[in-house]
Each structure stands twice: as structure tokens, then as C-alpha cells.
Design a protein around this motif. Structure first.
Motif, PDB file in Angstrom:
ATOM      1  N   GLY A  88       0.810  -1.201   0.000  1.00 40.90           N
ATOM      2  CA  GLY A  88       0.000   0.000   0.000  1.00 40.90           C
ATOM      3  C   GLY A  88       0.850   1.260   0.000  1.00 40.90           C
ATOM      4  O   GLY A  88       1.963   1.274   0.520  1.00 40.90           O
ATOM      5  N   PRO A  89       0.323   2.345  -0.580  1.00 41.55           N
ATOM      6  CA  PRO A  89       1.076   3.595  -0.644  1.00 41.55           C
ATOM      7  C   PRO A  89       0.905   4.439   0.612  1.00 41.55           C
ATOM      8  O   PRO A  89       0.135   4.103   1.517  1.00 41.55           O
ATOM      9  CB  PRO A  89       0.444   4.290  -1.849  1.00 41.55           C
ATOM     10  CG  PRO A  89      -0.995   3.849  -1.777  1.00 41.55           C
ATOM     11  CD  PRO A  89      -0.950   2.417  -1.292  1.00 41.55           C
ATOM     12  N   ALA A  90       1.604   5.555   0.636  1.00 39.51           N
ATOM     13  CA  ALA A  90       1.423   6.524   1.714  1.00 39.51           C
ATOM     14  C   ALA A  90       0.057   7.186   1.585  1.00 39.51           C
ATOM     15  O   ALA A  90      -0.416   7.455   0.481  1.00 39.51           O
ATOM     16  CB  ALA A  90       2.525   7.584   1.662  1.00 39.51           C
ATOM     17  N   ALA A 115       3.321   5.820  10.931  1.00 42.21           N
ATOM     18  CA  ALA A 115       4.150   4.999  10.049  1.00 42.21           C
ATOM     19  C   ALA A 115       3.327   4.080   9.155  1.00 42.21           C
ATOM     20  O   ALA A 115       3.890   3.297   8.386  1.00 42.21           O
ATOM     21  CB  ALA A 115       5.118   4.166  10.877  1.00 42.21           C
ATOM     22  N   ALA A 116       2.002   4.182   9.224  1.00 44.90           N
ATOM     23  CA  ALA A 116       1.141   3.238   8.516  1.00 44.90           C
ATOM     24  C   ALA A 116       0.927   3.646   7.063  1.00 44.90           C
ATOM     25  O   ALA A 116       0.438   4.733   6.769  1.00 44.90           O
ATOM     26  CB  ALA A 116      -0.206   3.117   9.223  1.00 44.90           C
ATOM     27  N   ALA A 117       1.286   2.745   6.147  1.00 44.69           N
ATOM     28  CA  ALA A 117       0.845   2.853   4.764  1.00 44.69           C
ATOM     29  C   ALA A 117      -0.578   2.312   4.665  1.00 44.69           C
ATOM     30  O   ALA A 117      -1.110   1.726   5.617  1.00 44.69           O
ATOM     31  CB  ALA A 117       1.787   2.073   3.855  1.00 44.69           C
ATOM     32  N   VAL A 118      -1.204   2.495   3.526  1.00 43.99           N
ATOM     33  CA  VAL A 118      -2.531   1.923   3.317  1.00 43.99           C
ATOM     34  C   VAL A 118      -2.407   0.400   3.363  1.00 43.99           C
ATOM     35  O   VAL A 118      -1.537  -0.177   2.691  1.00 43.99           O
ATOM     36  CB  VAL A 118      -3.106   2.360   1.963  1.00 43.99           C
ATOM     37  CG1 VAL A 118      -4.472   1.719   1.735  1.00 43.99           C
ATOM     38  CG2 VAL A 118      -3.210   3.877   1.892  1.00 43.99           C
ATOM     39  N   PRO A 119      -3.222  -0.304   4.150  1.00 44.03           N
ATOM     40  CA  PRO A 119      -3.135  -1.769   4.190  1.00 44.03           C
ATOM     41  C   PRO A 119      -3.347  -2.365   2.800  1.00 44.03           C
ATOM     42  O   PRO A 119      -4.328  -2.052   2.122  1.00 44.03           O
ATOM     43  CB  PRO A 119      -4.262  -2.171   5.143  1.00 44.03           C
ATOM     44  CG  PRO A 119      -4.517  -0.954   5.975  1.00 44.03           C
ATOM     45  CD  PRO A 119      -4.251   0.212   5.074  1.00 44.03           C
ATOM     46  N   GLY A 120      -2.422  -3.227   2.370  1.00 49.98           N
ATOM     47  CA  GLY A 120      -2.504  -3.766   1.027  1.00 49.98           C
ATOM     48  C   GLY A 120      -2.628  -5.262   0.926  1.00 49.98           C
ATOM     49  O   GLY A 120      -3.018  -5.793  -0.117  1.00 49.98           O
ATOM     50  N   ALA A 121      -2.319  -5.992   2.005  1.00 50.97           N
ATOM     51  CA  ALA A 121      -2.200  -7.447   1.910  1.00 50.97           C
ATOM     52  C   ALA A 121      -3.520  -8.125   1.557  1.00 50.97           C
ATOM     53  O   ALA A 121      -3.573  -8.985   0.671  1.00 50.97           O
ATOM     54  CB  ALA A 121      -1.646  -8.010   3.212  1.00 50.97           C
ATOM     55  N   ARG A 475       5.149   0.432   7.467  1.00 47.96           N
ATOM     56  CA  ARG A 475       6.074   0.401   6.331  1.00 47.96           C
ATOM     57  C   ARG A 475       6.583   1.787   5.952  1.00 47.96           C
ATOM     58  O   ARG A 475       7.647   1.907   5.338  1.00 47.96           O
ATOM     59  CB  ARG A 475       5.371  -0.248   5.139  1.00 47.96           C
ATOM     60  CG  ARG A 475       6.273  -0.587   3.979  1.00 47.96           C
ATOM     61  CD  ARG A 475       7.293  -1.641   4.302  1.00 47.96           C
ATOM     62  NE  ARG A 475       6.714  -2.889   4.748  1.00 47.96           N
ATOM     63  CZ  ARG A 475       7.408  -3.948   5.117  1.00 47.96           C
ATOM     64  NH1 ARG A 475       8.730  -3.894   5.115  1.00 47.96           N
ATOM     65  NH2 ARG A 475       6.818  -5.048   5.517  1.00 47.96           N
ATOM     66  N   LEU A 476       5.873   2.849   6.326  1.00 52.11           N
ATOM     67  CA  LEU A 476       6.350   4.184   5.964  1.00 52.11           C
ATOM     68  C   LEU A 476       7.670   4.548   6.642  1.00 52.11           C
ATOM     69  O   LEU A 476       8.327   5.518   6.237  1.00 52.11           O
ATOM     70  CB  LEU A 476       5.296   5.244   6.294  1.00 52.11           C
ATOM     71  CG  LEU A 476       4.008   5.219   5.473  1.00 52.11           C
ATOM     72  CD1 LEU A 476       3.148   6.426   5.805  1.00 52.11           C
ATOM     73  CD2 LEU A 476       4.286   5.153   3.977  1.00 52.11           C
TER      74      LEU A 476
END
Length: 628
Positions: A88-90, A115-121, A475-476
Motif C-alpha cells: 500500500g502507498p502513503a 508509520a502506517a501505509a494503506v493496508p494492502g495485503a 512500512r512508511l
């Protein structure tokens, strides 16, 4: 054989069969994936089933709020390796100005919702299942729902992780304390652990699929309905929760910036893999928005040596591998990001030859990115130095002992006593974690093959979101608050992830899928494995069991972003002569123990016979391969 002979005794057998093979960092995920293959599902059905189980049984290593990178090949197009991008992106509100000027930060924190990116999993797994699977979502989710609702024996590593952040949970993250320490009691190994909120959420996805099908929709419509349900429920819960400030790894309270609109706008996507040729094989990785091409660069550098220089069990081979990795990782830190990365140059034989010329008999203690004609070399990230004596064995170093990380503008939290487990996971009292992730590989009887590295959303990443049963990822922290950096923080841009599964092809057919947890070490541990299999003639299990090593002489991707000049972490089993030889060449060694480094799993397929194989790591007493 020009390589040293493999050890005579293996910790596990090399599995062989023709029905299907699955390998994962937790036996329940491997067994769940194999159960799908046994009942006629394909590799994509099986991988998705195993992945959702990993969310439940390895919550300290991955979670639904995290991210995913997979590389795969289908039986219909075996010669076209593809990448599933679940990174996921910022969020729209994640700007350098906000983090620097409003939040007063010089680095993105290592824990907390900023620090959270958009959840992508989850969207990535649902997308892969929709496009390449055959099973219904309800059937794929059934094993994970069962473990979440009825319970599973909790790992000792999960208990150690919770214990390591117990004070943080009790004092600052009450929702996590309620989730992991009900009534103040720490979980004990073997306790039956449930996650009823996540079970309910997964049941809701299956219900969305059922309604869509009842209304006359197709299988794809049903899974898309589940994707929409996920985005709606998760987005609303997250936006409401992160608006309240909570403790981050810098020792202060901040509110997050992730919104429901960010979650709703996200869609996982596919890309063609980036590949190089090495010793008659095609090695396929993600693009340079991840660290995958660093492995390809290292292989291209090493391709110019004779076989005798590539044996990691010798002083010459280990030294050459470490020096090639340093050069490749320096390019990663200077050039890589969700940007216009000149991979055509960085992966070229001419560029590799110039890099190879920098390798001498003496260990380098510099960060040396290369030059690309017509392009200005991006500025290096700040070199916050720590030393091997400050670092826990087998893990990336944190802040220097006894104080804050050098060069950090705002005072950082002093590195608290860490919980360092035999599984390689290290968590300190602020939730900072290194060496964490999980992995799974699956191959089926038809020739579909997938290698996936899910991560992020660790239970210690940020506070548990009420009603969801999980937390957000961090991930950020792999982005820089520097406008000049190709891996800078910017809305809509992916952080330069460390997730890096691998697919290997021969004559246009997939023959090997592999990967490992381990952050910056993932490709570093895969490199000796691939050299031993592709050059040394080892079987996958022999290569996994062989002693390994990695360099810490590169900028860490995890907060607080430090490096160890000339550092090398090694398994003692490399032998006294090899270790002495490395030290004589100037490597600053950290001895990790006999069985400490690498969490590799692998599956194989022989296109000529259809025989399938699998292998798994015994380190950490957790990974397993199954099949028949």
C-alpha cells in the motif's frame, strides 16, 4: 563440484512428489495450503488460504493491516513471471511538511499509526484469488476463520513479543493490552488463542460474496463484493481510531493520517517481473519500489567470477558475496524507490563490471553507490553509525548503546533491553522490531507456482484497532523525509519495501520459488542459497541448512536507520578458518550462533518429469514444508 560438499546430515528431507507442495514459516499455514491442493485447488487458492492462516498464527510477523509482495507464474503463461504488488502507498495526508513541521520529526517513526501505509495485503490476496484461483472465497477463508474463532496454540515467539511490549501496551495502548493481555495476564506458549473480531470480519467477507452470488453475480463479482466490504469496514474503523493521538517510537504521542478514503482508493495491481540471466537461469524479482533488484545486481556482479569465487563456505566466497551485497545495497539506498529508477543501467553487464572492479581482498567500510551516465547520483541517506558490539547477534543494529541514534533531530527513545529470540525476532519496549516477516511458497500439479512474502501489521506495530482484531503496519518508516530522495515520503507513493520473494526459471519454465523473512537480510540470505543451488549443485534443503551470513554495512531500512561500517553477521558453523580469514580481510564480525540466520522456504518443479519438491528451514523451530 567446485563448492564445498554439503553437510551430510539434513535437518529435514527434500520432499518429492507429484500432487502439490507447500512450504511456509508456520506449519499450520503450510498444512492449510496443502489441504487445498489435496482437494483440487490450485497454487493460488492454496497460497491465499495459507496466507490468511498466517495472519492468525503469526501475528507478530504479519497481519491483515500489513502488506504483501508475491512473484508467480501460471501454467498458461509459464515464461512470463508476474509480480503481485500488495504494498500500500502513503496516505494522502502523509506529507514531508506534516511530519517535519507539524509533528516535529526527522524520521518516520518505527511504531505508531504515523508509520502506517494503506493496508494492502488483504486486497492483494483477494485480487490474486479472483484472477487466478478457482475456489470460492468462503472455502479459502475457512481454515483461518476456524483458527481465529476456535483458537490455535500460540507460539512461544508471540508470547515473547507481547512480553517485550507489555509496559507499552499497559501504559499507552489499552486496546492492545485488552487484545493480548486480558486482565493483565500475558499469553503463555501453547495457550489456545482466538481472534473473534477478525473471525467476524472474515465471515463478513464471505457473506458479501454469498450475497453477490445469490444476486446472480459471477465468482469474480463475489470476490469484488468482499473487497468492497473490506475497504468499507476497515476504512471507517481505522479513520475513527487513529484520530486519537497515541504513543509512537519517538516517545511522543501523535495522531495518524490514514483515512477511509485512502483505504477505499487502494487496489492491488500486477506488474511484469524484473529479471536477469544467471548461470543458465532467469531470476525474477519485483521492481525497484522494493529491494528485489538488489539481489539481481549482486548476481550480475558475481556472474563475472568463476565458480570457485562463489562458494559461501570459503573465505574467498564469503568475502566476495559480502562485498557484492554491499555494492548492490548501496545502489538500493541511493537509487531505489517508487520513482524512475534506471534499472536498465543498474542491471547491465557493463555496470556490473565496473562495480566488480571495486571488489578487492579488503573489506569495504564505505557506502559506495554507482554512477549512471546522464543522471545525477541521488544524495545518500544520513549515515547514522552503530557498531557490531552494540548490535544483538543476528539482527540489525539499533541506536548506539547508551544513547540516542546519532544525527536524529528529535531525541529518540533509548533502545530498551530487547527480547531476542531464537527465531531471530527482536522487539524492544517501544514496539520497534527487526528481522520480522513471514513467507510461503506453493507449487501445484499443473505447474502454477507462487512465492509470497506477507508482512507488516505486526501486533507490536501500532495499537489494535477496535472491532478489527488487528493493528496497522509501519512500512512508511522505510521512507525518508527528504524531497531529494527517490524513496521519499509522498502521498500515493509506495515505501521502498524490503519484501522480496524470488522465482527462478529455466528454459522459460518456473523451476524454483523461494524467499525468507528478515527485512534487509531477505535477499542477503537468499543469495548464498541461490548460489549453492544454481552453481554448487546443492539440493534446496542442503542449501537452506548450510551456514549463512549477511552484511550490516548498509543503511538499515527500519527505524532508526543505522548502519555498521564493515559489519558482517555470521553463523559460527562457517568454521574457525573462514571466520578468521574474514576478520583478517577487515570484516567486523558478529557471531550469531550455529543456527541463527535465514528463514528460507522453497518449492521446486522439474518441467521434464512434473516432479515437485519442497524444503523448509529448521531455525526457529517453526517453518515446515509438506506435500506429496
Amino acid at each position: 563440484m567446485t563448492f564445498s560438499p554439503p553437510h551430510a546430515h539434513l535437518t529435514r528431507p527434500d520432499l518429492r512428489g507429484t500432487t502439490g507442495m507447500a512450504a511456509a514459516t508456520h506449519w499450520l499455514a503450510a498444512a492449510s495450503a496443502q489441504s487445498v491442493l489435496e482437494r483440487g485447488g490450485n497454487a493460488f487458492d492454496a497460497a491465499a488460504a495459507g496466507a490468511f492462516v498466517l495472519h492468525v498464527v503469526e501475528p507478530h510477523l504479519n497481519g491483515p493491516g500489513g502488506d504483501l509482495v508475491a512473484v508467480f507464474a501460471t501454467a498458461e503463461e509459464p515464461g512470463r513471471p508476474r509480480v503481485l504488488d500488495g504494498q500500500g502507498p502513503a496516505p494522502a495526508g502523509a506529507t514531508i511538511e506534516h511530519y517535519r513541521d507539524v509533528e516535529g520529526l526527522d524520521l518516520v517513526p518505527g511504531s505508531g499509526a504515523l508509520a502506517a501505509a494503506v493496508p494492502g495485503a488483504v486486497d492483494a490476496w483477494l485480487t490474486l484469488l479472483r484472477d487466478h484461483g478457482t475456489w470460492s472465497l468462503a472455502d479459502v477463508l475457512a481454515p483461518a476463520v476456524g483458527y481465529a474463532r476456535d483458537g490455535h496454540p500460540v507460539l512461544a515467539a508471540v508470547c515473547r513479543t507481547v512480553a517485550g511490549v507489555a509496559d507499552l501496551f499497559a501504559e499507552h495502548w489499552p486496546t492492545s493490552a485488552a487484545r493480548w493481555m486480558p486482565d493483565g495476564r500475558l499469553p503463555q506458549p501453547g495457550d489456545l488463542l482466538t481472534d473473534l473480531a477478525y473471525a467476524d470480519l472474515l465471515d463478513g467477507l464471505a457473506e458479501a460474496e454469498r450475497v453477490a452470488l445469490a444476486d446472480g453475480g459471477t465468482r469474480s463479482d463475489g470476490i469484488d463484493a468482499a473487497r468492497a466490504r473490506w475497504a468499507d469496514v476497515v476504512g471507517r474503523a481505522v479513520e475513527e481510531f487513529v484520530a486519537t493521538p497515541h504513543r509512537h517510537s519517538d516517545g511522543r504521542d501523535h495522531a495518524g493520517v490514514l483515512t477511509a478514503a485512502d483505504v477505499a482508493a487502494y487496489e492491488a495491481r500486477y506488474e511484469d517481473a524484473v529479471t536477469v540471466e544467471f548461470r543458465g537461469h532467469t531470476v525474477a524479482k519485483s521492481g525497484a519500489w522494493g529491494q528485489g533488484p538488489a539481489l539481481l545486481q549482486a548476481l550480475t556482479i558475481l556472474d563475472g567470477y568463476d565458480d570457485a569465487h562463489l562458494d559461501p563456505a570459503t573465505t574467498t566466497g564469503a568475502h566476495t558475496v559480502l562485498e557484492a551485497l554491499k555494492l548492490a545495497l548501496a545502489d538500493r539506498d541511493a537509487w531505489y524507490g517508487d520513482a524512475d529508477v534506471p534499472l536498465d543501467v543498474l542491471l547491465s553487464p557493463q555496470y556490473a563490471a565496473a562495480r566488480r572492479a571495486l571488489v578487492t581482498d579488503v573489506a569495504s567500510a564505505e557506502v559506495r553507490p554507482g554512477e549512471v551516465p546522464g543522471r545525477a547520483t541521488p544524495s545518500l541517506p544520513p549515515l547514522r553509525t552503530t557498531y557490531a558490539t552494540d548490535a544483538p547477534a543476528g539482527s540489525l543494529p539499533g541506536a548506539p548503546a547508551g544513547g540516542s541514534a546519532a544525527g536524529v533531530g528529535e531525541p529518540t527513545v533509548q533502545l530498551a533491553p530487547a527480547v531476542v529470540a531464537g527465531d531471530g525476532l527482536e522487539t524492544d519496549a517501544s514496539g520497534r522490531t527487526r528481522g520480522d516477516t513471514c513467507h510461503l511458497d506453493v507449487v501445484d500439479r499443473w505447474g502454477n507456482m507462487v512465492s509470497a512474502t506477507p508482512s507488516g501489521g505486526w501486533l507490536q506495530s501500532s495499537p489494535t484497532v477496535p472491532g478489527l482484531g488487528f493493528c496497522l503496519g509501519t512500512r512508511l518508516q522505510m521512507t525518508w523525509l527528504d524531497d531529494a530522495s527517490p524513496s521519499r515520503l509522498a502521498p500515493g507513493r509506495r515505501p521502498r519495501t524490503t519484501l522480496t520473494p524470488t522465482l527462478v526459471l529455466r528454459d522459460g519454465q518456473p523451476v524454483l520459488a523461494c524467499g525468507s523473512p528478515g527485512g534487509d537480510q531477505q535477499d542477503q540470505w537468499q543469495l548464498p542459497f541461490l548460489l549453492r543451488v544454481l552453481v554448487g549443485g546443492y539440493t534446496p534443503q542442503q542449501a537452506i541448512d548450510a551456514p549463512t551470513l549477511h552484511t550490516t554495512s548498509a543503511v538499515g531500512s527500519f527505524w532508526p536507520r543505522t548502519w555498521t561500517p564493515g559489519g558482517a553477521v555470521v553463523e559460527d558453523r562457517l568454521g574457525a578458518d573462514v571466520l578468521a580469514g574474514l576478520a583478517e580481510r577487515g570484516h567486523v564480525l558478529t557471531l550469531a550462533g550455529d543456527w541463527a540466520l535465514g528463514r528460507l522456504t522453497a518449492v521446486t518443479r522439474d518441467p521434464a518429469t512434473g516432479v515437485l519438491g519442497a524444503a523448509a528451514n529448521s531455525r526457529g523451530e517453526q517453518g515446515y514444508a509438506v506435500g506429496r
